[in-house]
Motif scaffolding. Structure first.
Motif, short mmCIF file in Angstrom:
data_model
loop_
_atom_site.label_atom_id
_atom_site.label_comp_id
_atom_site.label_asym_id
_atom_site.label_seq_id
_atom_site.Cartn_x
_atom_site.Cartn_y
_atom_site.Cartn_z
N SER A 156 -2.41 5.63 1.55
CA SER A 156 -0.91 4.66 0.88
C SER A 156 0.12 5.00 2.07
O SER A 156 0.01 5.50 2.77
N TYR A 209 1.63 -0.72 0.83
CA TYR A 209 0.29 -0.63 1.16
C TYR A 209 -1.24 -0.01 0.42
O TYR A 209 -0.35 1.15 1.52
N ARG A 222 -5.13 1.00 0.63
CA ARG A 222 -6.80 1.44 1.08
C ARG A 222 -7.48 2.27 0.15
O ARG A 222 -6.84 3.69 -0.27
N VAL A 280 -5.30 -2.65 1.37
CA VAL A 280 -5.91 -3.78 2.61
C VAL A 280 -7.33 -2.53 3.38
O VAL A 280 -7.42 -2.09 2.07
N GLN A 281 -7.67 -3.09 4.24
CA GLN A 281 -9.00 -2.02 4.12
C GLN A 281 -9.26 -0.94 5.31
O GLN A 281 -9.14 -0.05 5.61
N ASN A 282 -7.70 -1.45 6.33
CA ASN A 282 -7.00 -0.73 7.92
C ASN A 282 -6.08 -0.91 7.56
O ASN A 282 -5.25 -1.52 7.93
N PHE A 283 -5.55 0.25 8.04
CA PHE A 283 -3.86 -0.48 8.70
C PHE A 283 -3.18 -0.39 10.64
O PHE A 283 -4.70 0.57 11.36
#
Length: 600
Positions: free
Chosen positions: A520, A537, A539, A574-577
């Motif tokens: 996160s 955000y 994951r 989200v799937q990626n940062f």
């Protein structure tokens, strides 16, 4: 430095002291020559000497002078407690409390925690600790157990003065969870395995006797007349350069750092705030909406009021717009202090209530950025003569920029005021070189009011305060040749939500313990009322279908682990940062993602 939880008097000074074999000299910052603005040197550097000398006295001496000048003025009035005390009554209670601290076995420089919302007990304790030559520790009333434990242990608190509770929190029950030995301990003889330094807990519980604690009113009865008389004699031995208050502020590690403020910094910053906010023009009654554990309430409120015998009015134990408006009307307040968020709520509530407010002289805004529209609404709707902006931080004992006496509201529309007296500031680029006036860069401050350092954190102190005594603020700033300036952004990741400084890492560390969350990262996103709101955000762990998480899950998980104002109000899965090639998260891209949602 400040090592091992022990205060070493020769550690860090706000001014440079040099000792010879027979003489002591002082190099005051106001002797430094300022750059001359002649068209050839246009760099963002300003030094402001001012017309009044600095005061070399401690808070206890400052209080004594206020009592001698204004003995019958009301010093403090607490609406929710139905209590009010004159300066003479405050002096009597403060010295009895200071003497009682010694009866508890405490000594000079010992740390005394204060945990609770605004109250007469908080106000008296703050002054009593200073008169005793000890160090107060402001603890946020919204803290949960883990946060409280960290604060108590970080600075080695030996005594804790607490309210019975705040809002839905029962402090005594929380303390029993943290300190299992409490209920069976004789008052003043606590021996805790969790917080070994803590020996006494005083609770403002009225007639309600709580096992293992001492009632606040009973504390006042401990003092002997001999002990009380010795407190006045003690003042000569309390150096104005010594530490008197520890306030927690966010740091680069994510854990709060304990900033040590001096008597000298607090007295003089409070004196400048009092003069610039025109407290000398009449006996002002100040509606203090901001908390006393914050430097705004403590220095601009408690300390500044002493200069001219002003009255502090506490509308309620926590901020409620309706209570503030009723207090202003009933007590005929002439000045009001608040964060932008508080003023937003005041304006909204004012439209609902049928109240006739007195004509107020000044509304002071601090602790967060404020929109020009809000400033004009405060003046037009609440009928305030002038709205004054200010800029400061815990590390400078209050305000570095405060509007000048007589400044109209228009000044605050495009600035946070003018540099305070006896201080220097400059705006620099990433290399530390000054930039031209009007060019954004990082604000650095060098001042008498700079903190002594961070408690038991030499690394943090050196990172914030350079060897040449310049304090690096992390704020992006634009400076004018006349000493006025404005904040245009922040270099730090600190989120400022309604005036509260919040460090994302603490929230992230909590979220990352959730069984379904892999990673996160939290950012501050624009919010009309609070200035910023927290967006997490997240994951999720694979497979994400089996690890569904929504906002209510996050709030429930954080409850009891984080103070309410630190709990995210928005989440995004989200799937990626977005990352740099070195693997660092690019949080500015997360903000771009959030803002792009708003445009769609």
């Amino acid at each position: 430095m400040l090592q091992g939880g022990k205060f070493l008097e020769k550690a860090i000074f706000q001014r440079r002291w040099f000792q010879t074999s027979t003489h002591i000299f002082t190099l005051n910052l106001h002797t430094v020559k300022a750059h001359q603005i002649d068209g050839t040197n246009d760099q963002s550097y300003v030094q402001h000497t001012g017309g009044k000398p600095l005061l070399y006295r401690n808070i206890g001496q400052h209080l004594r002078l206020a009592v001698e000048k204004y003995p019958n003025n009301e010093a403090v009035l607490s609406c929710h407690e139905c209590k009010r005390y004159t300066y003479s009554e405050v002096m009597d209670k403060v010295d009895r409390m200071a003497a009682a601290f010694y009866q508890l076995g405490l000594e000079k420089n010992d740390r005394i925690g204060i945990w609770g919302p605004n109250s007469t007990a908080y106000y008296l304790t703050l002054l009593a600790v200073a008169r005793a030559g000890m160090i107060s520790v402001g603890i946020n009333p919204a803290y949960q157990l883990r946060e409280l434990e960290y604060a108590l242990k970080k600075v080695g608190v030996k005594a804790l003065v607490a309210s019975e509770g705040f809002r839905s929190q029962n402090y005594y029950e929380m303390l029993k969870q943290l300190l299992p030995e409490l209920a069976d301990s004789p008052p003043m003889k606590l021996k805790s395995s969790t917080v070994p330094t803590l020996s006494s807990i005083i609770v403002d519980s009225g007639t309600n006797k709580l096992p293992g604690t001492l009632a606040f009113e009973d504390l006042l009865q401990l003092a002997t007349e001999t002990g009380v008389s010795q407190i006045e004699a003690l003042q000569a031995s309390i150096s104005p350069d010594s530490g008197t208050s520890l306030l927690f502020t966010s740091g680069t590690t994510g854990q709060p750092k304990a900033a040590l403020l001096s008597h000298f910094g607090m007295v003089n910053n409070g004196t400048q705030a009092a003069y610039r906010n025109e407290l000398d023009r009449k006996q002002h009654r100040i509606c203090l909406q901001v908390p006393l554990f914050h430097v705004f309430g403590m220095v601009f409120g408690s300390i500044a009021a002493l200069n001219y015998g002003s009255t502090l009015v506490f509308p309620g134990e926590g901020f409620r717009a309706s209570e503030s408006l009723m207090a202003i009307a009933k007590e005929k307040c002439s000045i009001i202090y608040g964060t932008p968020t508080m003023y937003v709520d005041l304006l909204n509530e004012y439209h609902k209530m049928n109240l006739k407010l007195p004509v107020m002289d000044i509304a002071v805004i601090g602790a967060a950025a404020c929109s020009p529209k809000l400033i004009t609404d405060i003046q037009d709707i609440l009928g305030v003569r002038a709205v004054r902006a200010s800029y400061g931080m815990t590390e400078v004992s209050g305000g570095s920029f405060i509007c000048e006496r007589g400044d109209p509201t228009e000044v605050s529309l495009d600035s946070v005021g003018r540099l305070v007296d006896h201080s220097e500031v400059k705006v620099v680029d990433v290399e530390g070189n000054t930039v031209p006036f009007g060019t954004p860069g990082e604000l650095w401050v060098r001042s008498y009011a700079t903190i002594l350092g961070y408690w038991d954190d030499n690394g943090g102190t050196k990172a914030a305060i350079r060897a040449d005594r310049w304090l690096t603020t992390g704020d992006q700033f634009v400076l004018r040749p006349d000493g006025y300036g404005k904040v245009v952004g922040r270099l730090k990741e600190v989120i400022i939500r309604g005036g509260e400084n919040i460090y994302p890492k603490e929230i992230e560390d909590t979220l990352n313990t959730h069984p379904s969350i892999l990673e996160s990262h939290c950012i501050g996103v624009p919010d009309e009322r609070l200035g910023e709101e927290i967006c997490a955000y997240i994951r999720l762990k694979d497979p994400p279908e089996q690890n569904l998480v929504n906002l209510e899950d996050v709030k429930l998980f954080c409850r009891g682990k984080l103070a309410y104002f630190k709990i995210p109000k928005l989440i995004r899965i989200v799937q990626n940062f977005p990352k740099t090639t070195s693997g660092k998260i690019q949080k500015f891209k997360l903000l771009d993602m959030f803002l792009s949602e708003k445009k769609e």
